[in-house]
Design an enzyme around this catalytic site. Structure first.
Site, PDB file in Angstrom:
ATOM      1  N   ARG A 122       0.820  -1.209   0.000  1.00 53.58           N
ATOM      2  CA  ARG A 122       0.000   0.000   0.000  1.00 53.58           C
ATOM      3  C   ARG A 122       0.857   1.265   0.000  1.00 53.58           C
ATOM      4  O   ARG A 122       0.613   2.195  -0.769  1.00 53.58           O
ATOM      5  CB  ARG A 122      -0.924  -0.002   1.232  1.00 53.58           C
ATOM      6  N   ILE A 123       1.863   1.312   0.877  1.00 52.52           N
ATOM      7  CA  ILE A 123       2.683   2.519   0.974  1.00 52.52           C
ATOM      8  C   ILE A 123       3.586   2.659  -0.241  1.00 52.52           C
ATOM      9  O   ILE A 123       3.710   3.744  -0.825  1.00 52.52           O
ATOM     10  CB  ILE A 123       3.493   2.521   2.286  1.00 52.52           C
ATOM     11  N   ASP A 136       9.786  -6.519  -5.557  1.00 51.79           N
ATOM     12  CA  ASP A 136       8.837  -7.131  -4.632  1.00 51.79           C
ATOM     13  C   ASP A 136       8.546  -8.529  -5.163  1.00 51.79           C
ATOM     14  O   ASP A 136       7.862  -8.684  -6.176  1.00 51.79           O
ATOM     15  CB  ASP A 136       7.540  -6.315  -4.546  1.00 51.79           C
ATOM     16  N   ASP A 184      14.306   7.468   8.876  1.00 50.96           N
ATOM     17  CA  ASP A 184      13.270   7.798   9.869  1.00 50.96           C
ATOM     18  C   ASP A 184      13.159   6.738  10.948  1.00 50.96           C
ATOM     19  O   ASP A 184      12.549   6.985  11.980  1.00 50.96           O
ATOM     20  CB  ASP A 184      11.916   7.955   9.169  1.00 50.96           C
ATOM     21  N   GLU A 240      15.518   2.650  19.135  1.00 49.97           N
ATOM     22  CA  GLU A 240      14.930   4.000  19.143  1.00 49.97           C
ATOM     23  C   GLU A 240      14.658   4.436  20.576  1.00 49.97           C
ATOM     24  O   GLU A 240      14.045   3.691  21.343  1.00 49.97           O
ATOM     25  CB  GLU A 240      13.639   4.003  18.315  1.00 49.97           C
ATOM     26  N   HIS A 282      11.277   8.920  13.717  1.00 51.97           N
ATOM     27  CA  HIS A 282      10.152   8.007  13.453  1.00 51.97           C
ATOM     28  C   HIS A 282       8.843   8.791  13.319  1.00 51.97           C
ATOM     29  O   HIS A 282       7.910   8.647  14.106  1.00 51.97           O
ATOM     30  CB  HIS A 282      10.033   6.958  14.566  1.00 51.97           C
ATOM     31  N   LEU A 283       8.796   9.629  12.286  1.00 59.55           N
ATOM     32  CA  LEU A 283       7.670  10.549  12.083  1.00 59.55           C
ATOM     33  C   LEU A 283       6.643  10.053  11.073  1.00 59.55           C
ATOM     34  O   LEU A 283       5.760  10.811  10.677  1.00 59.55           O
ATOM     35  CB  LEU A 283       8.203  11.910  11.613  1.00 59.55           C
ATOM     36  N   GLY A 284       6.739   8.790  10.655  1.00 62.67           N
ATOM     37  CA  GLY A 284       5.866   8.292   9.605  1.00 62.67           C
ATOM     38  C   GLY A 284       4.393   8.547   9.834  1.00 62.67           C
ATOM     39  O   GLY A 284       3.646   8.861   8.910  1.00 62.67           O
ATOM     40  N   ALA A 285       3.936   8.405  11.085  1.00 63.18           N
ATOM     41  CA  ALA A 285       2.510   8.583  11.396  1.00 63.18           C
ATOM     42  C   ALA A 285       2.218   9.915  12.074  1.00 63.18           C
ATOM     43  O   ALA A 285       1.084  10.135  12.509  1.00 63.18           O
ATOM     44  CB  ALA A 285       2.041   7.441  12.288  1.00 63.18           C
TER      45      ALA A 285
END
Length: 531
Positions: free
Chosen positions: A151-152, A171, A256, A261, A279-282
Site C-alpha cells: 500500500r505505501i 517485490d 526515519d 529507538e 520516526h515521524l511516519g505517522a
C-alpha cells in the site's frame, strides 16, 4: 440500562469521541499514571490508547470486564497481545491510518536529500549564505528504486510519477502486470541497487528482510545513490550504511527508523550526508485523527458482537466455537504457503473438507489470506485488508468446501499457483482432544509435522546417503535438527524432507546443502508470531 464503559487513556482527537457515539460511558484517565489507570480500567469494557500506556498482564488482570483494547495507531509494542488473547480480549489497531503520511514522509526525505534542504536551512539560520555549497540534483529523469510495492510503496510510486522519473521496483510477491499498471519495471534487488539514483524502502521487517540492504548491496550501488528508509529499522544494515556514507561510496541517506529507538550514540547521527527524523511516519494531524476514528468504529463493532475487520489477534463477530480453533491453524498454513511460494502468487484456493463445512467457515478464507500476506507486505494485515491486498496483486481467491474428508475429521488445504504455473499446496488439521495443530501435506506429499518457528523444506531424487549429507552439514554448522520427516510417493522417485531446526540457518549453509544434495526445491520457512 447501564452503558458500557469506554476508557480513553491518552489524548485523542475530539473526532474519536464523536465516532464512539452516545452509547457508551466515555471516561478519561492518564495511562502513564499507573495506579490511577489500574483503578480506572477495572470496570472498562474497552480501552483506547496510543503508545505510552502499557497494556500488560497486570493491566489485563485488573480489567475484569475488558473486551477490547484499541491502539490508535499501527504499532502494538505496548500491548501484550498473547496475554490479551489468553484473557479473551480483542486487540485492534488502525493499520491504514498512516499510509498517506508515511508515503509523503518518504517523498520528503527524497527531496531533502536531492536538494540539501535541512543543511541549507541550518546554514542560513547560522548566518551563512553559501548557495554553491548546496547545489543539488533533480528527480527528473533519474531512476528511483522502490523496494516493496504494498500500500505505501504504491502510494509512493503514484506520487513519484509526476516527477518524470524512471521507476523500478523489487517485490517478489508482486506480478509484472501489477507493477506495469503502476508504471514500474519489476527487477531483481541486485538490478535495482545497481541502476538506481534513489532508493526508497517500504517492506516489513522479517527474518528475511533484516539486513536486506548491506555491504554487498552498497558495493554495487552508484556513488551518487541516495537511499531512504521510512519503513522499519534494521532493513538497512546500519553498520554497512555508516561505512558506505563515511567512505562516500554512496551520496546520502534519509532515515526515519532505527534498530534502537531513540538511536542514542549512533555514529550515523554524526555524519553530514544523512538526514534523520525521529520516526515521524505517522506523525500528522490527519493520521492521528484517522487512527482515532478507525479504532472508535472497531470498538463499536466489538462491543456489539460484530466482525471486527482490524482485529489483530481474533476475529470478532459470531464464529462458531467449532470453527474458531481453525483460525490460528489456517493463519499458520498461510505463512507456510507463502514460504513455499518461490515467486509471485497468481491464485489461492482455500479448501475446507470434513465436518467443518456444516458451519460458516468464511472467516477461514480471511485467516488464510492474513497468514499468506503477514510476512510479505509492509502494512499490518487484517481480516479486512487481506482480500484487498490479494485484489491489488491480481490474485484469484476461492473458498471451496467438501463434506468428505477421508483421513481426518477435518482438513484445511491452501492450494495455489504461482505466476509461472508452479503449483504449491499445504494442508493442516487439528488432532486429538487438545486440538494440536499439524501440517499433514506439502506439495502433494503426505507428512505429519507439528508447527515450529523454523522449517526447511526440500525435494530431491530419492537415493541412499542423503540424510547423512545434510545431517552432517547442519551439525557441523551448529544448527540442531529438532525434527525430521521424509515423504515419498514411491521407491526411486522424488522425496520430500521437512526439517524443524532450533535456529535460523545462514543462507550460505542452506545453499551449500542444496548443492550437496542437488535439491529440486529448497526453502527455509520462518514463521512470525501468530496469536
Amino acid at each position: 440500562m447501564t452503558k458500557p464503559i469506554v476508557l480513553i487513556a491518552e489524548e485523542l482527537s475530539p473526532a474519536t469521541v464523536e465516532a464512539l457515539g452516545p452509547d457508551f460511558d466515555v471516561r478519561n484517565v492518564d495511562g502513564t499514571d499507573r495506579p490511577a489507570f489500574l483503578a480506572a480500567i477495572a470496570d472498562a469494557s474497552a480501552v483506547l490508547v496510543r503508545s505510552a500506556t502499557q497494556i500488560d498482564s497486570e493491566a489485563l488482570a485488573a480489567a475484569k470486564q475488558l473486551k477490547v483494547v484499541a491502539r490508535a495507531g499501527v504499532g502494538l509494542d505496548n500491548v501484550d497481545i498473547p496475554a490479551a488473547t489468553t484473557a479473551g480480549v480483542m486487540v485492534v489497531n488502525a493499520p491504514t491510518s498512516n499510509i498517506v503520511s508515511a508515503a509523503e514522509l518518504a517523498i520528503g526525505h527524497l527531496l531533502s536529500l536531492a536538494r540539501h534542504i535541512p543543511d541549507a536551512n541550518a546554514s542560513l539560520k547560522a548566518g551563512d549564505w553559501k548557495r554553491s555549497k548546496f547545489t543539488g540534483v533533480e528527480l527528473y529523469e533519474k531512476t528511483i528504486g522502490i523496494v516493496g510495492l504494498g500500500r505505501i510503496g504504491t502510494l509512493v510510486a503514484q506520487r513519484l510519477a509526476g516527477f518524470g522519473a524512471t521507476l523500478v521496483g523489487y517485490d517478489p510477491y508482486v506480478t509484472p502486470s501489477r507493477a506495469q499498471q503502476l508504471g514500474i519495471e519489476l527487477v531483481s534487488l541486485d538490478d535495482l541497487v545497481e541502476r538506481s539514483d534513489f532508493i526508497t524502502i517500504h517492506i516489513p521487517k522479517t527474518p528475511e528482510t533484516t539486513g536486506l540492504i548491506g555491504a554487498a548491496e552498497f558495493a554495487k550501488a552508484k556513488p551518487n545513490l541516495r537511499i531512504v528508509n521510512a519503513s522499519r529499522g534494521g532493513i538497512i544494515d546500519e553498520t554497512a550504511l555508516f561505512d558506505a556514507l563515511s567512505a562516500r561510496r554512496i551520496a546520502g541517506a534519509g532515515i526515519d527508523v532505527f534498530v534502537s529507538e531513540p538511536p542514542t550514540g549512533s555514529p550515523l547521527l554524526g555524519l553530514d550526508n544523512i538526514v534523520v527524523t525521529p520516526h515521524l511516519g505517522a506523525s500528522t494531524d490527519e493520521a492521528q485523527e484517522k487512527a482515532g476514528i478507525s479504532v472508535a468504529k472497531s470498538v463499536r463493532l466489538a462491543l456489539s458482537g460484530e466482525l471486527v475487520p482490524d482485529a489483530v489477534n481474533v476475529a470478532g463477530g459470531v464464529i462458531d466455537p467449532y470453527v474458531r480453533p481453525g483460525i490460528s491453524l489456517v493463519e499458520k498454513l498461510g505463512q507456510v504457503f507463502a514460504g513455499l511460494a518461490d515467486g509471485p502468487i497468481a491464485s489461492v484456493d482455500i479448501e475446507v473438507r470434513g465436518e467443518l463445512v456444516s458451519y460458516d467457515v468464511s472467516v477461514l478464507k480471511l485467516a488464510a489470506l492474513k497468514g499468506v500476506f503477514s510476512g510479505v507486505v509492509s502494512e499490518q494485515v487484517s481480516y479486512v485488508n487481506a482480500p484487498l491486498i490479494a485484489e491489488q496483486r491480481e490474485i484469484t481467491v476461492r473458498l471451496l468446501t467438501d463434506p468428505v474428508s477421508e483421513e481426518y475429521r477435518n482438513v484445511i488445504t491452501i492450494r495455489g499457483a504461482l505466476a509461472d504455473g508452479t503449483a504449491v499446496s499445504v494442508s493442516g488439521t487439528l488432532i486429538g482432544t487438545k486440538q494440536i495443530e499439524k501440517i499433514v501435506e506439502i506439495n502433494g506429499y503426505d507428512v505429519e509435522v507439528p508447527f515450529a518457528e523454523h522449517f526447511v523444506v526440500f525435494s530431491y531424487d530419492d537415493r541412499p546417503g542423503i540424510v547423512a549429507i545434510y545431517g552432517k552439514k547442519f551439525g557441523d554448522a551448529g544448527i540442531n535438527i529438532a525434527g525430521m520427516q521424509i515423504a515419498r510417493r514411491g521407491r526411486g522417485g522424488k522425496a520430500l524432507s521437512v526439517l524443524t531446526i532450533d535456529s535460523q540457518a545462514p543462507d550460505a549453509l542452506l545453499e551449500e546443502v542444496r548443492v550437496a544434495i542437488d535439491a529440486d526445491t529448497f526453502r527455509e520457512i520462518d514463521l512470525v508470531d501468530l496469536v
